[in-house]
Design a protein around this motif. Structure first.
Motif, PDB file in Angstrom:
ATOM      1  N   VAL A 180       0.833  -1.204   0.000  1.00 55.18           N
ATOM      2  CA  VAL A 180       0.000   0.000   0.000  1.00 55.18           C
ATOM      3  C   VAL A 180       0.866   1.252   0.000  1.00 55.18           C
ATOM      4  CG1 VAL A 180      -1.718   1.309   1.333  1.00 55.18           C
ATOM      5  CG2 VAL A 180      -1.893  -1.180   1.141  1.00 55.18           C
ATOM      6  N   LEU A 181       2.033   1.155   0.626  1.00 50.04           N
ATOM      7  CA  LEU A 181       2.943   2.280   0.777  1.00 50.04           C
ATOM      8  C   LEU A 181       4.340   1.837   0.355  1.00 50.04           C
ATOM      9  CD1 LEU A 181       2.871   5.209   2.014  1.00 50.04           C
ATOM     10  CD2 LEU A 181       3.663   4.170   4.139  1.00 50.04           C
ATOM     11  N   ALA A 182       5.040   2.678  -0.375  1.00 50.92           N
ATOM     12  CA  ALA A 182       6.396   2.343  -0.813  1.00 50.92           C
ATOM     13  C   ALA A 182       7.411   2.744   0.253  1.00 50.92           C
ATOM     14  CB  ALA A 182       6.724   3.046  -2.124  1.00 50.92           C
ATOM     15  N   ALA A 183       8.422   1.906   0.427  1.00 49.16           N
ATOM     16  CA  ALA A 183       9.515   2.253   1.334  1.00 49.16           C
ATOM     17  C   ALA A 183      10.383   3.334   0.710  1.00 49.16           C
ATOM     18  CB  ALA A 183      10.359   1.013   1.633  1.00 49.16           C
ATOM     19  N   SER A 184      10.934   4.216   1.546  1.00 46.93           N
ATOM     20  CA  SER A 184      11.879   5.222   1.043  1.00 46.93           C
ATOM     21  C   SER A 184      13.207   4.578   0.676  1.00 46.93           C
ATOM     22  CB  SER A 184      12.098   6.311   2.109  1.00 46.93           C
ATOM     23  OG  SER A 184      10.880   6.939   2.461  1.00 46.93           O
ATOM     24  N   ARG A 185      13.596   3.573   1.461  1.00 47.50           N
ATOM     25  CA  ARG A 185      14.808   2.789   1.198  1.00 47.50           C
ATOM     26  C   ARG A 185      14.561   1.368   1.658  1.00 47.50           C
ATOM     27  NH1 ARG A 185      18.747   6.451   4.585  1.00 47.50           N
ATOM     28  NH2 ARG A 185      19.946   4.508   4.764  1.00 47.50           N
ATOM     29  N   GLY A 186      15.361   0.435   1.137  1.00 50.16           N
ATOM     30  CA  GLY A 186      15.235  -0.952   1.522  1.00 50.16           C
ATOM     31  C   GLY A 186      14.319  -1.720   0.591  1.00 50.16           C
ATOM     32  N   ARG A 187      14.123  -2.999   0.895  1.00 52.43           N
ATOM     33  CA  ARG A 187      13.305  -3.848   0.029  1.00 52.43           C
ATOM     34  C   ARG A 187      12.494  -4.838   0.861  1.00 52.43           C
ATOM     35  NH1 ARG A 187      15.246  -8.869  -0.655  1.00 52.43           N
ATOM     36  NH2 ARG A 187      14.066  -9.135  -2.572  1.00 52.43           N
ATOM     37  N   VAL A 188      11.372  -5.251   0.283  1.00 50.63           N
ATOM     38  CA  VAL A 188      10.500  -6.261   0.874  1.00 50.63           C
ATOM     39  C   VAL A 188      10.162  -7.273  -0.209  1.00 50.63           C
ATOM     40  CG1 VAL A 188       8.238  -6.735   1.893  1.00 50.63           C
ATOM     41  CG2 VAL A 188       9.491  -4.674   2.552  1.00 50.63           C
ATOM     42  N   SER A 189      10.293  -8.558   0.108  1.00 55.61           N
ATOM     43  CA  SER A 189       9.837  -9.588  -0.818  1.00 55.61           C
ATOM     44  C   SER A 189       8.839 -10.488  -0.111  1.00 55.61           C
ATOM     45  CB  SER A 189      11.010 -10.413  -1.353  1.00 55.61           C
ATOM     46  OG  SER A 189      11.624 -11.161  -0.324  1.00 55.61           O
ATOM     47  N   VAL A 190       7.835 -10.929  -0.860  1.00 53.60           N
ATOM     48  CA  VAL A 190       6.794 -11.819  -0.367  1.00 53.60           C
ATOM     49  C   VAL A 190       6.774 -13.056  -1.253  1.00 53.60           C
ATOM     50  CG1 VAL A 190       4.339 -12.101   0.094  1.00 53.60           C
ATOM     51  CG2 VAL A 190       5.422  -9.886   0.487  1.00 53.60           C
ATOM     52  N   ALA A 191       7.022 -14.213  -0.647  1.00 52.45           N
ATOM     53  CA  ALA A 191       7.087 -15.475  -1.388  1.00 52.45           C
ATOM     54  C   ALA A 191       8.057 -15.372  -2.554  1.00 52.45           C
ATOM     55  CB  ALA A 191       5.696 -15.888  -1.860  1.00 52.45           C
TER      56      ALA A 191
ATOM     57  N   ALA B 298       5.073  -6.271  -8.071  1.00 52.21           N
ATOM     58  CA  ALA B 298       3.972  -5.963  -7.158  1.00 52.21           C
ATOM     59  C   ALA B 298       2.781  -6.887  -7.356  1.00 52.21           C
ATOM     60  CB  ALA B 298       3.542  -4.507  -7.345  1.00 52.21           C
ATOM     61  N   ARG B 299       2.367  -7.125  -8.593  1.00 52.59           N
ATOM     62  CA  ARG B 299       1.171  -7.946  -8.817  1.00 52.59           C
ATOM     63  C   ARG B 299       1.379  -9.371  -8.325  1.00 52.59           C
ATOM     64  NH1 ARG B 299      -2.078  -7.478 -14.356  1.00 52.59           N
ATOM     65  NH2 ARG B 299      -2.407  -5.456 -13.353  1.00 52.59           N
ATOM     66  N   ARG B 300       2.525  -9.951  -8.638  1.00 52.06           N
ATOM     67  CA  ARG B 300       2.799 -11.312  -8.183  1.00 52.06           C
ATOM     68  C   ARG B 300       2.902 -11.370  -6.663  1.00 52.06           C
ATOM     69  NH1 ARG B 300       7.257 -14.046 -12.304  1.00 52.06           N
ATOM     70  NH2 ARG B 300       5.963 -13.942 -14.199  1.00 52.06           N
ATOM     71  N   ALA B 301       3.565 -10.398  -6.078  1.00 49.45           N
ATOM     72  CA  ALA B 301       3.713 -10.394  -4.615  1.00 49.45           C
ATOM     73  C   ALA B 301       2.361 -10.316  -3.926  1.00 49.45           C
ATOM     74  CB  ALA B 301       4.605  -9.239  -4.185  1.00 49.45           C
ATOM     75  N   ARG B 302       1.480  -9.465  -4.438  1.00 48.89           N
ATOM     76  CA  ARG B 302       0.192  -9.256  -3.777  1.00 48.89           C
ATOM     77  C   ARG B 302      -0.724 -10.469  -3.875  1.00 48.89           C
ATOM     78  NH1 ARG B 302      -0.608  -3.036  -5.946  1.00 48.89           N
ATOM     79  NH2 ARG B 302       0.840  -2.077  -4.461  1.00 48.89           N
ATOM     80  N   THR B 303      -0.512 -11.317  -4.896  1.00 48.93           N
ATOM     81  CA  THR B 303      -1.330 -12.529  -4.978  1.00 48.93           C
ATOM     82  C   THR B 303      -1.056 -13.471  -3.805  1.00 48.93           C
ATOM     83  OG1 THR B 303       0.286 -13.715  -6.348  1.00 48.93           O
ATOM     84  CG2 THR B 303      -1.390 -12.412  -7.494  1.00 48.93           C
TER      85      THR B 303
END
Length: 325
Positions: A63-74, A82-87
């Motif tokens: 919903v909100l972008a990080a200013s720095r750094g990264r997040v991965s989901v699965a 983004a689309r693949r992560a949100r699924t």
């Protein structure tokens, strides 16, 4: 930076948060947060109001972008993929996104279609989410006519209807009666067997009852990352020491196990460490060898409440060493 990062294991990592920062203008809401969550793990996410919990959860869900750094989901980057992560994400905000004029079946069917389900796959997903959330007998009822507890169940059902790898729940038991709370907690435990679950709550007993691990954030920083089993074991991760000839606190960085030191009254200090079983003995020898005038040494067995109050309270705290052990 995490006060006690989670160690790697053979289990599948479904959430990977690496060095995330978030600024609102010149104000830093989240500061260098890193942690991982594995499949089959229920993670309690704690912090006082304004600590950065909501911002962090918004970043996790894209919903909100990080200013720095990264997040991965699965394994998918929350920004670049983004689309693949949100699924792979199911999300229940504090106020469930319900349509009160729809029946339970109508609403869940709509939620499933938004997730790309259709035909027999949608029918199967609808039936499964209703059964898991105890909604089989209320499918035709209007959501507005359901109790608060059942509305929460509907909110959780929409979050899991697409069988996501990650389920994020924000205050799922707020406003429920004791019986409803117990039912929702049982449901969360059941979800934790197949998913990664992040539970944000202000209710400390809830974390102790449901979660495998707890994170505490304060003023935008991650100040604790510890398994609940380590707290329940009674093993101390802090000691109180009295030193008549205490050195500058930076000197204590020579003991790499030390993470944080709090100055107390009467030449006394609280020293948090990485949980090394013989740390107190090591420190005592270290202090005697250097003639620091050790006159007191006492281990602490902290409850989650005591740890939370200490890490988020107003005591003056000096961070000495907050590196990964």
């Amino acid at each position: 930076m995490s006060a006690q990062p989670n160690t790697a294991s053979a289990k599948e990592v479904l959430i990977d948060v690496d060095g995330v920062w978030r600024y609102y203008g010149d104000d830093c809401a989240v500061r260098d947060i890193s942690f991982q969550v594995q499949r089959g793990e229920v993670l309690g996410f704690l912090g006082p109001n304004g600590a950065g919990k909501t911002t962090t959860m918004q970043i996790l869900t894209g919903v909100l972008a990080a200013s720095r750094g990264r997040v991965s989901v699965a394994g998918h980057d929350i920004v670049d993929q983004a689309r693949r992560a949100r699924t792979h994400i199911g999300y229940l905000p504090e106020q469930p996104p319900l349509y009160p004029e729809l029946s339970v079946d109508e609403y869940l069917r709509y939620a499933g279609k938004l997730r790309g389900l259709k035909g027999t796959a949608l029918a199967a997903a609808l039936a499964d989410s209703k059964t898991r959330c105890g909604l089989d007998d209320v499918g035709r009822r209007l959501i507005r006519n359901l109790s608060k507890g059942y509305q929460q169940r509907v909110g959780i059902a929409q979050a899991i209807i697409h069988s996501p790898a990650v389920v994020i729940l924000d205050e799922p038991t707020v406003g429920l009666d004791p019986i409803q709370i117990r039912e929702i907690r049982d449901l969360i435990r059941e979800l934790g067997r197949d998913h990664s679950v992040i539970l944000s709550t202000h209710i400390l007993p809830e974390v102790q009852t449901i979660c495998d691990r707890v994170l505490i954030v304060n003023q935008g920083e991650l100040v604790l990352d510890r398994r609940l089993a380590d707290l329940d074991s009674g093993e101390s991760a802090s000691i109180i020491v009295g030193l008549r000839n205490a050195p500058d606190l930076s000197v204590l960085q020579q003991l790499h196990q030390i993470k944080r030191i709090s100055s107390l009254a009467g030449d006394r200090y609280r020293i948090e460490h990485d949980g090394t079983p013989d740390f107190a003995q090591q420190f005592a020898q270290f202090a005697v060898d250097r003639k620091w005038g050790l006159f007191e040494l006492m281990t602490e067995s902290d409850s989650l409440e005591a740890i939370f109050i200490r890490l988020t309270g107003s005591d003056q705290t000096t961070v000495v060493n907050d590196q990964a052990a």
